[in-house]
Design a protein around this motif. Sequence first.
Motif, PDB file in Angstrom:
ATOM      1  N   THR A 121       0.843  -1.197   0.000  1.00  0.00           N
ATOM      2  CA  THR A 121       0.000   0.000   0.000  1.00  0.00           C
ATOM      3  C   THR A 121       0.874   1.241   0.000  1.00  0.00           C
ATOM      4  O   THR A 121       2.080   1.182   0.273  1.00  0.00           O
ATOM      5  CB  THR A 121      -0.894   0.024   1.250  1.00  0.00           C
ATOM      6  N   ASP A 122       0.252   2.390  -0.285  1.00  0.00           N
ATOM      7  CA  ASP A 122       0.990   3.658  -0.235  1.00  0.00           C
ATOM      8  C   ASP A 122       1.525   3.911   1.172  1.00  0.00           C
ATOM      9  O   ASP A 122       2.636   4.438   1.342  1.00  0.00           O
ATOM     10  CB  ASP A 122       0.072   4.811  -0.648  1.00  0.00           C
ATOM     11  N   GLU A 123       0.749   3.518   2.176  1.00  0.00           N
ATOM     12  CA  GLU A 123       1.187   3.718   3.561  1.00  0.00           C
ATOM     13  C   GLU A 123       2.415   2.869   3.887  1.00  0.00           C
ATOM     14  O   GLU A 123       3.358   3.337   4.543  1.00  0.00           O
ATOM     15  CB  GLU A 123       0.047   3.361   4.523  1.00  0.00           C
ATOM     16  N   LEU A 124       2.409   1.604   3.394  1.00  0.00           N
ATOM     17  CA  LEU A 124       3.552   0.730   3.650  1.00  0.00           C
ATOM     18  C   LEU A 124       4.793   1.229   2.908  1.00  0.00           C
ATOM     19  O   LEU A 124       5.903   1.221   3.457  1.00  0.00           O
ATOM     20  CB  LEU A 124       3.220  -0.694   3.227  1.00  0.00           C
ATOM     21  N   GLU A 125       4.601   1.678   1.670  1.00  0.00           N
ATOM     22  CA  GLU A 125       5.745   2.203   0.926  1.00  0.00           C
ATOM     23  C   GLU A 125       6.343   3.418   1.635  1.00  0.00           C
ATOM     24  O   GLU A 125       7.565   3.543   1.765  1.00  0.00           O
ATOM     25  CB  GLU A 125       5.332   2.590  -0.489  1.00  0.00           C
ATOM     26  N   GLN A 126       5.476   4.302   2.128  1.00  0.00           N
ATOM     27  CA  GLN A 126       5.976   5.491   2.815  1.00  0.00           C
ATOM     28  C   GLN A 126       6.693   5.110   4.105  1.00  0.00           C
ATOM     29  O   GLN A 126       7.691   5.743   4.487  1.00  0.00           O
ATOM     30  CB  GLN A 126       4.823   6.453   3.118  1.00  0.00           C
ATOM     31  N   ALA A 127       6.197   4.073   4.789  1.00  0.00           N
ATOM     32  CA  ALA A 127       6.863   3.615   6.012  1.00  0.00           C
ATOM     33  C   ALA A 127       8.275   3.138   5.708  1.00  0.00           C
ATOM     34  O   ALA A 127       9.233   3.473   6.424  1.00  0.00           O
ATOM     35  CB  ALA A 127       6.047   2.503   6.667  1.00  0.00           C
ATOM     36  N   TRP A 128       8.420   2.311   4.652  1.00  0.00           N
ATOM     37  CA  TRP A 128       9.758   1.854   4.260  1.00  0.00           C
ATOM     38  C   TRP A 128      10.647   3.043   3.900  1.00  0.00           C
ATOM     39  O   TRP A 128      11.824   3.092   4.288  1.00  0.00           O
ATOM     40  CB  TRP A 128       9.652   0.891   3.077  1.00  0.00           C
ATOM     41  N   ARG A 129      10.099   4.008   3.172  1.00  0.00           N
ATOM     42  CA  ARG A 129      10.905   5.169   2.791  1.00  0.00           C
ATOM     43  C   ARG A 129      11.328   5.975   4.019  1.00  0.00           C
ATOM     44  O   ARG A 129      12.457   6.459   4.100  1.00  0.00           O
ATOM     45  CB  ARG A 129      10.133   6.051   1.805  1.00  0.00           C
ATOM     46  N   ASP A 130      10.436   6.114   4.980  1.00  0.00           N
ATOM     47  CA  ASP A 130      10.755   6.880   6.185  1.00  0.00           C
ATOM     48  C   ASP A 130      11.867   6.202   6.983  1.00  0.00           C
ATOM     49  O   ASP A 130      12.811   6.859   7.443  1.00  0.00           O
ATOM     50  CB  ASP A 130       9.511   7.041   7.062  1.00  0.00           C
ATOM     51  N   VAL A 131      11.733   4.881   7.158  1.00  0.00           N
ATOM     52  CA  VAL A 131      12.746   4.157   7.929  1.00  0.00           C
ATOM     53  C   VAL A 131      14.090   4.172   7.213  1.00  0.00           C
ATOM     54  O   VAL A 131      15.141   4.447   7.818  1.00  0.00           O
ATOM     55  CB  VAL A 131      12.278   2.708   8.195  1.00  0.00           C
ATOM     56  N   LEU A 132      14.090   3.888   5.922  1.00  0.00           N
ATOM     57  CA  LEU A 132      15.344   3.865   5.169  1.00  0.00           C
ATOM     58  C   LEU A 132      15.964   5.253   5.072  1.00  0.00           C
ATOM     59  O   LEU A 132      17.194   5.389   5.000  1.00  0.00           O
ATOM     60  CB  LEU A 132      15.120   3.279   3.782  1.00  0.00           C
ATOM     61  N   ALA A 133      15.125   6.300   5.088  1.00  0.00           N
ATOM     62  CA  ALA A 133      15.662   7.663   5.066  1.00  0.00           C
ATOM     63  C   ALA A 133      16.454   7.952   6.340  1.00  0.00           C
ATOM     64  O   ALA A 133      17.521   8.576   6.289  1.00  0.00           O
ATOM     65  CB  ALA A 133      14.525   8.673   4.911  1.00  0.00           C
TER      66      ALA A 133
END
Length: 388
Positions: free
Chosen positions: A116-128
């Motif tokens: 989902t868009d929410e899961l993708e954003q979570a991965w991006r936030d953590v990896l950032a």
Amino acid sequence: MDLQAISLVRSSFKAIAAVPDGPQTLSRSFYALLFARYPEARDFFPAAMDEQRDRLIAAVEYVIERLEEDSGQILAYLAQLGRDHRKYGIEDAHYVAVGNSLIAAVEQFPSTEPWTDELEQAWRDVLAVVAATMMDAANAESGPPAWGATVIEHLQVRKDVSIIRLQLDEPMTYTAGQFVSVQVPSRPRMWRYLSPANPANDQGVIEFHVRRVSGGWVSPAVVTQTLVGERWVVGSPLGDLGIRYDNGRDILMIGSGTGIAPLRAQILQMSQRGQDRRVHLFFAGRYPCDLYDLGTLWALAEQNPWLTVVPVTEEDQDPWWYTGPSSVAIPGMHRRLTGKVGQVVADFGTWAERDIQLVGSEAMINTTKFRLHAAGTPPENIRHDPSY
């Protein structure tokens, strides 16, 4: 860091891990995407990628599982990794490439977890956060990205164990108990982690104890082929083992085989500084001949009454094929005990008031932790480095 993002990423990774061969599939997909989209990244990696893939998954799992538990500790670990990665010549753009490729690999993974868009954003936030921590530490570092070193001595103390001493081009500052990555000339781009067996010194001499791993790419070459005069490359120090001088507690050290090296470095440092805390060291191996450095440790115990060295072996006799010398007990030293080191140590009690360090194989560490926990040892007293 946002706890909801951490929870989503952790759940997503657990779903991948629950699939048979899931982490390995994810790793293969990640590197395929990375090299296809960013071909220049291939030059950073060895020709044989099996171990590299395993290390990636181990590192990702280690970070994800600890982000919420102790953000200070994991951020310090990531900062160390960032400083160490300078040896590859990595720049900020490479972190972006890695993050994008990992997210794409997770998205393409055939998991029951919906993307989902929410899961993708979570991965991006953590990896950032991961990337920013590593980049900031790397960019703030003014020391060399790696140290050149010349082999000055090679002692093959057993058929499968060598002691290698090197002269660094310039002294390295590290904490006794840490480990470093090394690259040897016969295995370019195949970095391996080794722990210095001596504390840092102004002369820039560093010592490693290396055991040949059957089927390994690097350790057989190091043990049997290292020549005086050859040039090695040594990366930045990593890990957080070391004496905690802030708590004043007595210390229990448990090391198996060449895992004795980082514990030996700490004991040498303590003997130089002088200290009043008691240290119990259990030096373990399968056979008596595996205790290759016992003479040095006994000598240190003779000179430092705060140190007790307890040798432990699973077998009481050397194997039939071993023809080398047997260790001769020094009067006054603790007799050698027989059994699995975890059970032997646990039989002494809970060690509840000790700061405990474990160094050895993953199996040894896990078994010893289990035995100590069962005996009543507080889990927070036990420390060890990641097993990769």
